[in-house]
Design a protein around this motif. Sequence first.
Motif, PDB file in Angstrom:
ATOM      1  N   ALA A 331       0.821  -1.211   0.000  1.00  0.00           N
ATOM      2  CA  ALA A 331       0.000   0.000   0.000  1.00  0.00           C
ATOM      3  C   ALA A 331       0.859   1.268   0.000  1.00  0.00           C
ATOM      4  O   ALA A 331       2.001   1.263   0.473  1.00  0.00           O
ATOM      5  CB  ALA A 331      -0.897   0.002   1.232  1.00  0.00           C
ATOM      6  N   ILE A 332       0.289   2.334  -0.553  1.00  0.00           N
ATOM      7  CA  ILE A 332       0.969   3.637  -0.532  1.00  0.00           C
ATOM      8  C   ILE A 332       0.276   4.498   0.520  1.00  0.00           C
ATOM      9  O   ILE A 332      -0.945   4.689   0.465  1.00  0.00           O
ATOM     10  CB  ILE A 332       0.901   4.300  -1.918  1.00  0.00           C
ATOM     11  N   TYR A 333       1.058   4.976   1.466  1.00  0.00           N
ATOM     12  CA  TYR A 333       0.509   5.745   2.591  1.00  0.00           C
ATOM     13  C   TYR A 333       1.080   7.150   2.492  1.00  0.00           C
ATOM     14  O   TYR A 333       2.296   7.323   2.396  1.00  0.00           O
ATOM     15  CB  TYR A 333       0.950   5.067   3.887  1.00  0.00           C
ATOM     16  N   ILE A 334       0.199   8.125   2.504  1.00  0.00           N
ATOM     17  CA  ILE A 334       0.675   9.513   2.396  1.00  0.00           C
ATOM     18  C   ILE A 334       0.266  10.267   3.653  1.00  0.00           C
ATOM     19  O   ILE A 334      -0.897  10.254   4.040  1.00  0.00           O
ATOM     20  CB  ILE A 334       0.082  10.183   1.146  1.00  0.00           C
ATOM     21  N   ALA A 335       1.241  10.892   4.282  1.00  0.00           N
ATOM     22  CA  ALA A 335       0.933  11.691   5.467  1.00  0.00           C
ATOM     23  C   ALA A 335       0.992  13.153   5.074  1.00  0.00           C
ATOM     24  O   ALA A 335       1.845  13.568   4.278  1.00  0.00           O
ATOM     25  CB  ALA A 335       1.944  11.403   6.566  1.00  0.00           C
ATOM     26  N   ASP A 336       0.094  13.949   5.631  1.00  0.00           N
ATOM     27  CA  ASP A 336       0.144  15.394   5.408  1.00  0.00           C
ATOM     28  C   ASP A 336       1.176  15.990   6.372  1.00  0.00           C
ATOM     29  O   ASP A 336       2.205  15.343   6.640  1.00  0.00           O
ATOM     30  CB  ASP A 336      -1.247  16.005   5.570  1.00  0.00           C
ATOM     31  N   VAL A 337       0.924  17.162   6.881  1.00  0.00           N
ATOM     32  CA  VAL A 337       1.910  17.828   7.735  1.00  0.00           C
ATOM     33  C   VAL A 337       1.249  18.198   9.056  1.00  0.00           C
ATOM     34  O   VAL A 337       0.084  18.580   9.073  1.00  0.00           O
ATOM     35  CB  VAL A 337       2.463  19.081   7.016  1.00  0.00           C
ATOM     36  N   GLY A 338       1.973  18.044  10.143  1.00  0.00           N
ATOM     37  CA  GLY A 338       1.411  18.368  11.452  1.00  0.00           C
ATOM     38  C   GLY A 338       1.530  17.171  12.370  1.00  0.00           C
ATOM     39  O   GLY A 338       2.363  16.278  12.152  1.00  0.00           O
ATOM     40  N   GLN A 339       0.673  17.122  13.379  1.00  0.00           N
ATOM     41  CA  GLN A 339       0.721  15.988  14.314  1.00  0.00           C
ATOM     42  C   GLN A 339       0.484  14.677  13.578  1.00  0.00           C
ATOM     43  O   GLN A 339       1.118  13.661  13.856  1.00  0.00           O
ATOM     44  CB  GLN A 339      -0.354  16.171  15.396  1.00  0.00           C
ATOM     45  N   ASN A 340      -0.449  14.721  12.611  1.00  0.00           N
ATOM     46  CA  ASN A 340      -0.768  13.498  11.859  1.00  0.00           C
ATOM     47  C   ASN A 340       0.471  12.943  11.167  1.00  0.00           C
ATOM     48  O   ASN A 340       0.620  11.735  10.996  1.00  0.00           O
ATOM     49  CB  ASN A 340      -1.887  13.778  10.853  1.00  0.00           C
ATOM     50  N   GLN A 341       1.370  13.824  10.770  1.00  0.00           N
ATOM     51  CA  GLN A 341       2.603  13.400  10.079  1.00  0.00           C
ATOM     52  C   GLN A 341       3.563  12.714  11.061  1.00  0.00           C
ATOM     53  O   GLN A 341       4.126  11.672  10.764  1.00  0.00           O
ATOM     54  CB  GLN A 341       3.267  14.645   9.478  1.00  0.00           C
ATOM     55  N   ILE A 342       3.686  13.308  12.225  1.00  0.00           N
ATOM     56  CA  ILE A 342       4.611  12.748  13.213  1.00  0.00           C
ATOM     57  C   ILE A 342       4.085  11.394  13.701  1.00  0.00           C
ATOM     58  O   ILE A 342       4.838  10.427  13.819  1.00  0.00           O
ATOM     59  CB  ILE A 342       4.788  13.726  14.418  1.00  0.00           C
ATOM     60  N   TRP A 343       2.775  11.330  13.948  1.00  0.00           N
ATOM     61  CA  TRP A 343       2.190  10.034  14.337  1.00  0.00           C
ATOM     62  C   TRP A 343       2.433   9.009  13.233  1.00  0.00           C
ATOM     63  O   TRP A 343       2.776   7.864  13.505  1.00  0.00           O
ATOM     64  CB  TRP A 343       0.674  10.175  14.551  1.00  0.00           C
ATOM     65  N   SER A 344       2.244   9.457  11.984  1.00  0.00           N
ATOM     66  CA  SER A 344       2.382   8.517  10.863  1.00  0.00           C
ATOM     67  C   SER A 344       3.811   8.011  10.722  1.00  0.00           C
ATOM     68  O   SER A 344       4.039   6.831  10.464  1.00  0.00           O
ATOM     69  CB  SER A 344       1.941   9.179   9.557  1.00  0.00           C
ATOM     70  N   CYS A 345       4.778   8.924  10.874  1.00  0.00           N
ATOM     71  CA  CYS A 345       6.192   8.524  10.745  1.00  0.00           C
ATOM     72  C   CYS A 345       6.526   7.420  11.737  1.00  0.00           C
ATOM     73  O   CYS A 345       7.275   6.517  11.446  1.00  0.00           O
ATOM     74  CB  CYS A 345       7.120   9.700  11.038  1.00  0.00           C
TER      75      CYS A 345
END
Length: 492
Positions: A331-345
Amino acid sequence: MASGYARISGKVGVCAVTSGPGATNLITGIATAYADSIPLVCITGQVNSELIGSDVFQEADITGAAESFVKYSYLIRDVNDIPRIFKEAFHIASTGRKGPVLIDIPIDVQQQMISKFSYPEKVNMRTYKPTIEGNAVQIKKVVKEVAKAKRPIICVGGGVHLSDAVHEIRKFVKNNCIPVVSTMMGIGVMAAEDPYYFGMVGNNGRPCANRALNESDLLLMVGARVADRAVNRPDLITENKVLIHIDVDPAEIGKNVGPTIPLVGDIKHIFKKINDFEDEEDLIHERKEWINTLNKYKSEMLEKRPVIDTEKYVDPKDFIESLSRALPNDAIYIADVGQNQIWSCRWHLVREGRFLTSGGMGTMGYSIPAAFGAKYAAPKKKVVAVMGDGAFQMSMMELSTLRQYGMNVSLIVFNNGYLGMVREYQHYALNDRYNMVVLHNTPKLDKIAEAYDMKYLRASSKAEADKLIEELMNTDECVLCEVVVDPMDLAK
Ligand SMILES: Cc1ncc(C[n+]2csc(CCOP(=O)(O)OP(=O)(O)O)c2C)c(N)n1
């Protein structure tokens, strides 16, 4: 969109816009691609050649305005230059350190015919000859130095993806028993649960990854810039270790830190050569001990997990982890920017798929268009974009584009009613004096989904989140998911 397409296809992404405001609207996209070295050819319309500079309707000096964000730019004056310029533009964008190239074409040039069309087979630019093959003497030095190291570590960056060298790096790691950490752009080079991988470094990274980097006696920085987010004090990095910096861009080497051994060239070429050398068997035992030590850090240095009321909210970390376990391997997972990005990383567990995000610029609103481009490049793969309610509103007009072209992607909006990352900053730095971070006006997402004729799913508890993930895995439709998270939750 072009950027998401380029990252997944490995080809050059192309976009075309009108003059003036169309061109200026593209600047953030160009700068975002430049910061992450994404190959793009951006074509902008321009006013009539004779009128350039006279402030006519929809005129913008786009080559001037984008100067510091492009790898190269052209303003075409003669229609007969078009074949050569296009050939060069694609070559420049996709070779050496990749990046965006801008071609500005005045309307009168667009309306002329080329007298004798012939598309050049080769590019011949005397001033642009990127180094691809690494220097043989330097490669030998690297091999020798690695063979001596007892606690080596590799830090992989986005350059590994860009040179399509994941296979070569994984082979090197296994052959030499060397642990790996990554920058944000290097996520996915190693599978998240690979026993050699210890996570992302930097101020938003995993404590065990930072400790591993600090305690190593040799650091191989591969396709990474040694940027501020990854290495807080680059000046200190060589105090206790040998630094080998491998990058295709000679300007990156020595920019933030002076390496012991610099090596310029394409990572795939270089590691193919390095992998041809015999391995040093006698050191493998010591390295296994080093890996055991790092595993100890991994299990001891657990990150803080604030307690979330999971009857009322979804724990985003838990959600991301469950989602990534449910997703197909590729799967391809794309994170935006902000808390959601840090959680995703941290909590998205990449296996054989890709993790995309705007790393260098941190451009909010990246994920919806990038999801479009990724899906266009890989129509059979599951594409999921995760974002905050702030970023969603920066790109939600692209729902129309997704629907128009039938791009069935899954969009997940973490609704916390705030520009969460900045609220968090104001919590720590300004004693909770919140300024311009509250989002009172987030539109009702069920209504937005209905307006665009999309499926809508919502979860505001752990039980609902589990159901949502299950439903999401069983649908190929374009879905907008609203996941309600605790407004006071923190990125780390
Ligand atoms: C275009 C743009 N504007 C502003 C910022 C600064 N910024 C970084 S994170 C952030 C908040 C993001 O809020 P949201 O999209 O709701 O995501 P959350 O942090 O809540 O997950 C802001 C304003 C940015 N990175 N990009």
